[in-house]
Design an enzyme around this catalytic site. Structure first.
Site, short mmCIF file in Angstrom:
data_model
loop_
_atom_site.label_atom_id
_atom_site.label_comp_id
_atom_site.label_asym_id
_atom_site.label_seq_id
_atom_site.Cartn_x
_atom_site.Cartn_y
_atom_site.Cartn_z
N HIS A 150 1.49 5.16 -1.94
CA HIS A 150 1.03 6.17 -2.88
C HIS A 150 2.46 6.93 -3.61
O HIS A 150 2.97 7.33 -2.96
CB HIS A 150 0.33 7.20 -2.49
CG HIS A 150 -1.12 6.76 -2.00
ND1 HIS A 150 -2.40 6.44 -2.43
CD2 HIS A 150 -1.46 6.00 -0.60
CE1 HIS A 150 -3.11 6.19 -1.95
NE2 HIS A 150 -2.66 5.61 -0.67
N LEU A 151 2.34 6.53 -4.98
CA LEU A 151 3.73 7.29 -5.48
C LEU A 151 3.58 8.60 -5.93
O LEU A 151 4.52 9.33 -6.61
CB LEU A 151 4.55 6.42 -6.39
CG LEU A 151 5.07 4.93 -5.58
CD1 LEU A 151 5.56 3.96 -6.87
CD2 LEU A 151 6.46 5.56 -4.56
N ASP A 207 0.59 2.38 3.67
CA ASP A 207 -0.08 3.77 3.29
C ASP A 207 0.58 5.00 3.20
O ASP A 207 0.19 6.00 3.67
CB ASP A 207 -1.40 3.87 3.90
CG ASP A 207 -2.35 4.73 3.53
OD1 ASP A 207 -2.27 4.99 2.30
OD2 ASP A 207 -3.42 4.92 4.13
N HIS A 255 2.12 14.32 0.50
CA HIS A 255 1.44 15.56 0.16
C HIS A 255 2.55 16.52 -0.07
O HIS A 255 3.37 16.87 0.78
CB HIS A 255 0.34 15.60 1.08
CG HIS A 255 -0.77 14.94 1.06
ND1 HIS A 255 -1.59 14.86 0.31
CD2 HIS A 255 -1.11 13.99 1.89
CE1 HIS A 255 -2.48 13.91 0.31
NE2 HIS A 255 -2.16 13.22 1.59
N HIS A 283 0.91 -1.03 0.09
CA HIS A 283 0.00 0.07 -0.10
C HIS A 283 0.79 1.32 0.01
O HIS A 283 1.25 1.69 1.19
CB HIS A 283 -0.94 -0.04 1.28
CG HIS A 283 -2.17 1.00 1.29
ND1 HIS A 283 -3.17 0.65 1.86
CD2 HIS A 283 -2.28 2.14 0.47
CE1 HIS A 283 -3.91 1.75 1.65
NE2 HIS A 283 -3.23 2.53 0.86
ZN LIG Z 1 -6.99 4.12 1.89
#
Ligand SMILES: [Zn+2]
Length: 434
Positions: free
Chosen positions: A59-60, A304, A308, A57
């Protein structure tokens, strides 16, 4: 041909001391190995050797939000954190809902070569929850997608969820669910409880997660398919997963390091670094999650990792984005909350952060393999005595939104090898590679 590498006297899985010989990307000897003349020798006394970590999990942010993270900066953060593979979530721009996008992400990861990037495909077109994406085309693309998720949003429509579960059976994939009832969480800012009431922030009730986890377990049973539940955050969700597993429903679940350490008390700072989806819960939830990880109800730890850009976090709580960094701090947090507390061993950590995620992600032909002769040399060396203080501006990630700034973690990855290539070497070990 690269030089052979000898990892000398490491503690394999934290229990047996042995050396590892790596030649041409493969572990060619384990035990009392002879050191070839031209070998790089890594003195690993006191270091724990684990199979390279696999994140299910991540995010790239590429394509679309390269100001927050890129596949390159994210891969570097992964290598530093001890990861040799990450599964990249589909909520990019464009969304990873076509074979074209997933192939692009996969190839970019290979080109950079710091960790394998396995794209997760979107369940629905544009993450809109209305029409199934071209899952078959993504599955048969060179990215070989096996996991599908609309992560960031829940696959809310039960008919769409049912169809997705049916569809993934054709290639033995899994639907990966971000369990969040959208109606029950409209405008929600943090866990619904005493702290939210005191702070006057809109609450996000536990039932908003639990009701979807229960529904999806039942749908998976009905269809005879596999569902993986992301970032479990409540004691109730744990109970439902335990019940589902007792019924032999094909459900697997993950917990994040932050849900195993932090609570909703953090919101009292009004610092958006602690704003995350699902929200930080109560100490009772944290305790239930730790117990569930220890007893196997929760299958894996996943980060996760959610980078940002600063403008999305340097603002008031209510307008800040949800999410926090995780790749570089996960191992240290897990050591702190699970290993140093006696809840888990390093062998458990190998299962939770490498073997089981590789199996769920169906990359276990290459990752999460035993530290044994003939296996690919995907290896993480951990120094459990290398306490360090997290400094946001020292992280390899392009983003800075770590909730752990100024916090001391007990250990860290000091070397990471992807198919025998060192992708991260701590300054304390650099001499060996000079
Ligand atoms: Zn999520």
């Amino acid at each position: 041909m690269s030089r052979p590498i000898v990892i000398k006297n490491a503690s394999l899985y934290g229990d047996t001391t042995a050396s590892l010989l790596i030649e041409d990307g493969v572990i060619t000897a384990v035990g009392d190995v002879e050191t070839p003349d031209d070998a790089v020798v890594v003195e690993a006394d006191g270091l724990v050797a684990l199979p390279g970590l696999v994140d299910l999990h991540t995010h790239l942010r590429e394509p679309g939000r390269e100001d927050a993270e890129t596949i390159e900066t994210g891969s570097r953060a992964a290598a530093r954190g001890g990861w040799t593979a990450v599964h990249a979530m589909a909520n990019t721009n464009p969304v990873a809902d076509t074979a074209g996008v997933v192939e692009q992400v996969y190839s970019r990861g290979q080109e950079i070569g710091l960790c394998d990037v396995f794209p997760v495909g979107a369940v629905t077109v544009g993450l809109k929850g209305e029409h199934l994406s071209e899952m078959g085309a993504m599955a048969s693309s060179k990215a070989r997608v096996r996991l599908f998720s609309d992560d960031g949003v829940c696959v809310y429509d039960p008919v769409i969820m049912r169809r997705a579960l049916e569809y993934v059976k054709t290639f033995d994939g899994a639907v990966v669910q971000h369990a969040q009832d959208l109606r029950l969480t409209e405008g929600a800012q943090m866990h619904e409880g005493e702290v939210s009431a005191e702070l006057g922030l809109a609450g996000w009730p536990a039932v908003a997660e639990e009701s979807i986890v229960a529904r999806d377990a039942l749908l998976a049973e009905h269809v005879g398919s596999r569902v993986h539940v992301q970032h479990l955050s409540t004691a109730g969700s744990v109970e439902i997963v335990r019940w589902a597993k007792d019924r032999a429903i094909q459900v697997t679940a993950e917990a994040t390091p932050h849900h195993l350490l932090l609570t909703d008390e953090s919101a009292r700072t009004y610092d958006p670094l602690f704003k995350v989806n699902p929200p930080l819960r109560t100490q009772a939830d944290v305790d239930a999650l730790r117990q569930a990880v220890a007893d196997g109800t929760i299958d894996i730890i996943a980060t996760d990792h959610a980078p940002h850009a600063s403008e999305d976090k340097d603002c008031e709580w209510a307008s800040a984005s949800f999410g926090m960094l995780g790749l570089e701090t996960a191992l240290g947090v897990i050591q702190k909350v699970l290993v140093d507390t006696g809840a888990c061993t390093w062998r458990d950590v190998a299962r939770l952060m490498s073997e089981a995620p590789a199996r769920i992600g169906q990359v276990d032909d290459r990752h999460g393999r035993p530290l044994a002769e003939g296996e690919p040399a995907n290896i993480t060396l951990v120094d459990p005595n290398a306490a360090w203080t997290v400094e946001a501006d020292q992280l390899a990630s392009r983003a800075r939104n770590t909730p752990y700034g100024g916090i001391e973690l007990p250990g860290r990855a000091v070397a990471t090898f992807l198919r025998g290539v060192p992708t991260h070497v701590d300054p304390t070990l650099e001499g060996a590679f000079a």
